[in-house]
Design an enzyme around this catalytic site. Structure first.
Site, PDB file in Angstrom:
ATOM      1  N   THR A  51     -27.893  13.155  16.451  1.00  0.00           N
ATOM      2  CA  THR A  51     -27.696  12.295  15.383  1.00  0.00           C
ATOM      3  C   THR A  51     -28.065  12.773  14.351  1.00  0.00           C
ATOM      4  O   THR A  51     -29.045  13.464  14.839  1.00  0.00           O
ATOM      5  CB  THR A  51     -27.491  11.319  15.730  1.00  0.00           C
ATOM      6  OG1 THR A  51     -29.248  10.883  16.232  1.00  0.00           O
ATOM      7  CG2 THR A  51     -26.482  10.930  17.327  1.00  0.00           C
ATOM      8  N   ASP A  78     -31.572   1.835  23.872  1.00  0.00           N
ATOM      9  CA  ASP A  78     -30.283   1.149  23.442  1.00  0.00           C
ATOM     10  C   ASP A  78     -29.311   1.320  22.839  1.00  0.00           C
ATOM     11  O   ASP A  78     -28.055   0.732  22.678  1.00  0.00           O
ATOM     12  CB  ASP A  78     -30.425  -0.043  23.886  1.00  0.00           C
ATOM     13  CG  ASP A  78     -31.163  -0.229  25.750  1.00  0.00           C
ATOM     14  OD1 ASP A  78     -30.863   0.025  26.805  1.00  0.00           O
ATOM     15  OD2 ASP A  78     -32.214  -0.966  25.193  1.00  0.00           O
TER      16      ASP A  78
HETATM   17  P1  ADP Z   1     -35.548   3.204  19.247  1.00  0.00           P
HETATM   18  O1  ADP Z   1     -34.926   2.842  21.705  1.00  0.00           O
HETATM   19  O2  ADP Z   1     -36.088   3.853  19.092  1.00  0.00           O
HETATM   20  O3  ADP Z   1     -34.588   2.005  19.045  1.00  0.00           O
HETATM   21  P2  ADP Z   1     -32.204   4.369  19.395  1.00  0.00           P
HETATM   22  O4  ADP Z   1     -31.899   5.812  20.189  1.00  0.00           O
HETATM   23  O5  ADP Z   1     -32.153   2.450  20.032  1.00  0.00           O
HETATM   24  O6  ADP Z   1     -33.742   4.252  19.173  1.00  0.00           O
HETATM   25  O7  ADP Z   1     -32.185   4.305  18.154  1.00  0.00           O
HETATM   26  C1  ADP Z   1     -32.796   3.063  16.785  1.00  0.00           C
HETATM   27  C2  ADP Z   1     -31.872   3.666  15.709  1.00  0.00           C
HETATM   28  O8  ADP Z   1     -31.853   4.912  15.047  1.00  0.00           O
HETATM   29  C3  ADP Z   1     -30.695   2.972  15.641  1.00  0.00           C
HETATM   30  O9  ADP Z   1     -30.152   2.331  14.992  1.00  0.00           O
HETATM   31  C4  ADP Z   1     -29.135   4.273  15.467  1.00  0.00           C
HETATM   32  O10 ADP Z   1     -28.372   4.112  14.882  1.00  0.00           O
HETATM   33  C5  ADP Z   1     -30.528   4.938  14.190  1.00  0.00           C
HETATM   34  N1  ADP Z   1     -30.673   6.939  14.587  1.00  0.00           N
HETATM   35  C6  ADP Z   1     -29.716   7.320  15.158  1.00  0.00           C
HETATM   36  N2  ADP Z   1     -30.256   8.391  14.803  1.00  0.00           N
HETATM   37  C7  ADP Z   1     -31.214   8.273  13.679  1.00  0.00           C
HETATM   38  C8  ADP Z   1     -31.796  10.091  13.010  1.00  0.00           C
HETATM   39  N3  ADP Z   1     -30.748  11.306  13.416  1.00  0.00           N
HETATM   40  N4  ADP Z   1     -32.214   9.117  12.465  1.00  0.00           N
HETATM   41  C9  ADP Z   1     -32.783   7.790  12.270  1.00  0.00           C
HETATM   42  N5  ADP Z   1     -31.939   6.784  12.573  1.00  0.00           N
HETATM   43  C10 ADP Z   1     -31.394   7.418  13.901  1.00  0.00           C
HETATM   44 MG    MG Z   2     -33.402   0.024  19.726  1.00  0.00          MG
END
Ligand code: ADP
Ligand code: MG
Length: 357
Positions: A51, A78
């Site tokens: 992503t 999550d």
């Molecule tokens: P964490 O457990 O560290 O919070 P997550 O996978 O839950 O990790 O992601 C946190 C947020 O990052 C989500 O809201 C998601 O939409 C966002 N996200 C996804 N891909 C990216 C990216 N490439 N850069 C920044 N934020 C992203």
């Molecule tokens: Mg999170």
């Protein structure tokens, strides 16, 4: 009744949605070093979709031709799975899309579902690389089953689907305030808890719920679109057989549908993937900081209810409504922030995808 377990075909084609910014920022590295060799042994071929921004995974699964894949794997926290579930629910063929087995591999700082599944599998409580290895091994075995989803609706007309939990007040504050410490991994929640304890606040609002009748079977999965048969519109009073909590001052309200709130927080030890139940916890105002801290420490082993703290209440429910008195405090859905407003939700037992176990 659908069969208890399905099994992934071999060879198996997996689309892996990976957030490189999750947790400490090592998801891609860990995937290549730990996950890929194990999956190769198990004849699971992976195509990795990295992503680039928030909402990217949501769009990807909303528009994807899913017939190319045998399973969708999320390597992130999550938050990314939350995007995937809601992206799938936006599809006109959502009912079929939800039959695609989903898998979560812990790559984030909030890995509550991964910790829950590790717990249901009967594994020892572990974190970090060990949790990742356990979850990858579960994927290699290829057994999958169904998972409950909760449908949430807000006063402003949003409809969201949640697989983990809805929160308001203290716990949600910790979740969101600690995002700046994401690089610490799971330790961000410990630091966040201590900081939020220092500025403990009270939130005013009305909480109501529909208690879960112990013998009641989960209603059959409804059709297109999934109707919330237990709810009446937010503008109307809750039905008379609901319970309205007499107190209107809270430190926190948390409705959880899986066992773990975080890797080290076993909030609902009795919860299972598809128990058809929302495990509703609330903390009434007046609790001391010391008592609150004791609850969080006990939650590491899931013994917080044994403390018999008079401010902590637990009730299994099928639906709930929360009407905050002011737009104060943060609300969270599966750990993601939501503007504070009246919200209600109900369980859709086994509606959902198959989490794998
Ligand atoms: P964490 O457990 O560290 O919070 P997550 O996978 O839950 O990790 O992601 C946190 C947020 O990052 C989500 O809201 C998601 O939409 C966002 N996200 C996804 N891909 C990216 C990216 N490439 N850069 C920044 N934020 C992203
Ligand atoms: Mg999170």
């Amino acid at each position: 009744r659908p069969p208890a377990y399905g099994v992934l075909p071999r060879p198996c084609r997996a689309l892996v949605l990976l957030n490189p910014q999750s947790g400490a920022g090592r998801a891609l590295e860990d995937f290549q070093a730990v996950v890929q060799p194990m999956l190769a042994e198990a004849d699971i071929a992976t195509t990795v979709f990295v992503t680039e921004r928030p909402h990217h995974a949501h769009e990807k699964v909303r528009d994807e031709d899913l017939s190319q894949w045998d399973t969708l794997v999320v390597m992130a926290g999550d938050g990314l799975l939350y995007e995937v579930v809601n992206g799938l629910m936006e599809r006109p063929d959502w009912e079929d899309a939800l039959k695609k087995p989903l898998c979560i591999l812990p790559g984030g700082s909030g890995n509550a579902l991964a910790a829950s599944i590790n717990h249901y599998a009967g594994n020892d409580h572990v974190a970090k690389k060990k949790l990742l290895t356990n979850c990858t091994f579960i994927l290699c075995k290829g057994l999958h089953t169904q998972m409950d989803l909760v449908s949430l609706s807000t006063a402003s007309g949003k409809r969201l689907f949640s697989f983990l939990g809805f929160g308001w007040g203290f716990i949600s504050d910790v979740d969101i305030d600690s995002e700046k410490y994401r690089r610490l991994g799971n330790a961000r929640f410990t630091l966040g808890t201590l900081q939020c304890l220092a500025k403990l606040r009270v939130y005013q609002g009305r909480l109501s719920y529909l208690p879960a009748a112990p013998e009641q079977d989960t209603p059959p999965a409804p059709r297109d679109p999934p109707a919330d048969s237990l709810l009446v519109p937010l503008g109307q009073p809750v039905p008379p057989h609901w319970t309205v909590v007499p107190e209107e001052e809270f430190v926190s309200v948390y409705a959880i549908y899986q066992s773990h709130l975080g890797t080290n927080l076993l909030m609902a030890p009795a919860a299972r993937l598809h128990d058809g139940c929302i495990h509703l916890f609330y903390l009434k105002a007046g609790i001391s900081r010391v008592a609150l801290l004791k609850i969080f420490l006990a939650m590491a082993r899931g013994t917080h209810l044994d403390l018999n703290c008079p401010h902590l209440r637990y009730v299994p429910v099928r639906a709930f409504r929360l009407e905050p008195r002011a737009a104060a405090g943060i609300m969270t859905v599966d750990g993601e922030a939501l503007a504070c407003e009246p919200v209600q939700g109900q369980i859709h037992g086994r509606l959902c995808p198959r989490g794998r176990q």
